[in-house]
Enzyme design. Structure first.
Site, short mmCIF file in Angstrom:
data_model
loop_
_atom_site.label_atom_id
_atom_site.label_comp_id
_atom_site.label_asym_id
_atom_site.label_seq_id
_atom_site.Cartn_x
_atom_site.Cartn_y
_atom_site.Cartn_z
N ILE A 187 87.42 36.87 34.81
CA ILE A 187 88.58 37.33 35.58
C ILE A 187 89.66 37.72 34.57
CG2 ILE A 187 90.36 36.85 37.32
CD1 ILE A 187 88.69 34.54 38.39
N ASP A 188 90.02 38.97 34.50
CA ASP A 188 91.17 39.37 33.71
C ASP A 188 92.31 39.66 34.68
OD1 ASP A 188 92.42 39.96 31.19
OD2 ASP A 188 92.47 42.04 31.85
N THR A 203 94.29 36.72 35.67
CA THR A 203 94.15 35.47 36.44
C THR A 203 95.40 35.13 37.25
OG1 THR A 203 93.36 34.76 34.30
CG2 THR A 203 93.08 33.22 36.09
N ASP A 244 84.91 39.09 30.25
CA ASP A 244 86.05 38.35 30.82
C ASP A 244 85.78 38.23 32.32
OD1 ASP A 244 88.40 37.21 31.62
OD2 ASP A 244 89.69 38.46 30.35
N GLU A 285 84.82 34.52 27.81
CA GLU A 285 86.08 33.81 27.56
C GLU A 285 85.96 32.32 27.87
OE1 GLU A 285 89.55 34.98 29.84
OE2 GLU A 285 90.83 33.78 28.55
N ASP A 331 89.15 40.96 26.54
CA ASP A 331 90.15 41.67 27.33
C ASP A 331 90.01 43.19 27.18
OD1 ASP A 331 91.70 39.33 28.18
OD2 ASP A 331 92.39 39.18 26.11
C1 IPD Z 1 95.48 37.99 30.23
C2 IPD Z 1 95.79 39.35 30.85
C3 IPD Z 1 97.25 39.71 30.60
C4 IPD Z 1 97.59 39.71 29.14
C5 IPD Z 1 97.23 38.38 28.50
C6 IPD Z 1 95.75 38.03 28.76
P1 IPD Z 1 93.66 36.48 31.52
O1 IPD Z 1 94.12 37.63 30.44
O2 IPD Z 1 94.96 40.35 30.28
O3 IPD Z 1 97.56 41.01 31.08
O4 IPD Z 1 98.97 39.95 29.00
O5 IPD Z 1 97.44 38.51 27.12
O6 IPD Z 1 95.46 36.78 28.20
O7 IPD Z 1 94.23 35.18 31.04
O8 IPD Z 1 94.21 36.88 32.84
O9 IPD Z 1 92.16 36.54 31.42
CA CA Z 2 91.79 38.24 29.92
CA CA Z 3 90.15 35.65 31.86
#
Ligand code: IPD
Ligand code: CA
Ligand code: CA
Length: 262
Positions: free
Chosen positions: A85-86, A88, A83, A67, A210
């Site tokens: 950190i998912d 964040t 990813d 990402e 994701d």
């Molecule tokens: C997000 C998370 C979140 C989702 C967003 C994503 P990130 O990723 O997965 O649950 O609702 O669409 O962008 O920004 O924390 O890597």
């Molecule tokens: Ca993510």
């Molecule tokens: Ca992320």
């Protein structure tokens, strides 16, 4: 595919340990005069850097899509989708639901995935055809749940226009299901489908990093993963649930046109 799941797991564990040790605290941010947001940006990048170094040390010819840094092409037919950190926002606020997500594709098909939740001490993994696992426990998603009794996870994008539409859509879904959950991590939402912690998940706007790893974990746990109208899961819409509920939720969503942004 032997070895891919183990390697993804080992790297996700190492990155998770690093993040857990260095995760920001509001007081730490005051002491360093940086904002917690800056610390998260730095750690996002540090996590992806570590993951890239470990992958390339073991598999120097593979492609890596992350990402933070985009795609670095290699010569082999293997691509890693990362990813770092998912979840964040959860990470930033000290909430436990954030994850390191690493998937392995061969010729475009996901064959292995690891999703590490360091703050919960949980590591989900799957290999294609070999099941989905949480530690030593084999995962099975919930089956036979009708729409009106389904606990449905979803998420919202970062842009205001998109969120306004997502709010309209979820307002139509909420009265038709048991309840809605917004956990803050797409990867964890899909792992939760796999583990039977929710019954279904849908979201507009998620990216391959994701859902690639956790999507395999969910399907190996018996769930269906897809987009609308027979498409594979994609950024326009990703939907996941056991067969039966998948179709019911799909048919509820289609007339709501959830792929629009205005
Ligand atoms: C997000 C998370 C979140 C989702 C967003 C994503 P990130 O990723 O997965 O649950 O609702 O669409 O962008 O920004 O924390 O890597
Ligand atoms: Ca993510
Ligand atoms: Ca992320």
């Amino acid at each position: 595919m032997p070895g891919f799941a183990k390697l993804a797991e080992d790297i996700a564990r190492e990155a998770g340990d690093m993040l857990l040790a260095r995760r920001p605290t509001m007081s730490g941010a005051v002491e360093t005069k940086s904002s917690p947001t800056d610390v998260v940006t730095i750690l996002d990048k540090a996590s992806e850097q570590l993951i890239r170094e470990r992958i390339l040390a073991a598999r120097p010819d593979d492609t890596i899509l992350g990402e933070e840094e985009g795609e670095a092409r290699g010569e082999s037919d293997v691509r890693w989708v990362v990813d770092p950190i998912d979840g964040t926002v959860n990470f930033l606020y000290g909430l436990p639901d954030w994850a390191v997500s690493i998937a392995v594709e061969v010729n475009g098909e996901v064959v292995a995935g690891a999703v590490n939740l360091p703050a919960r001490g949980e590591l989900f993994c799957a290999a294609r055809g070999e099941g989905a696992w949480l530690g030593g426990e084999r995962l099975r998603c919930n089956t036979g749940v009708p729409l009106e009794r389904a606990l449905v996870a979803t998420g919202f994008g970062y842009g205001a226009d998109r969120r306004a539409v997502q709010g309209q859509v979820v307002a139509q879904v909420l009265p038709r299901v048991r309840d809605i959950r917004r956990g803050g991590s797409c990867a964890i939402d899909l792992c939760s489908v796999a583990a039977g912690r929710v019954d279904a998940y849908y979201e507009r706007g998620v990216n391959r990093w994701d859902y690639a790893a956790a999507g395999l974990i969910a399907t190996e746990a018996g769930a269906r993963l897809g987009g609308l109208r027979g498409r594979p899961a994609n950024t326009d819409l990703t939907l996941c649930a056991a067969a039966g509920l998948f179709e019911e939720l799909h048919d509820l969503l289609v007339p709501l046109d959830p792929e629009r942004d205005v």
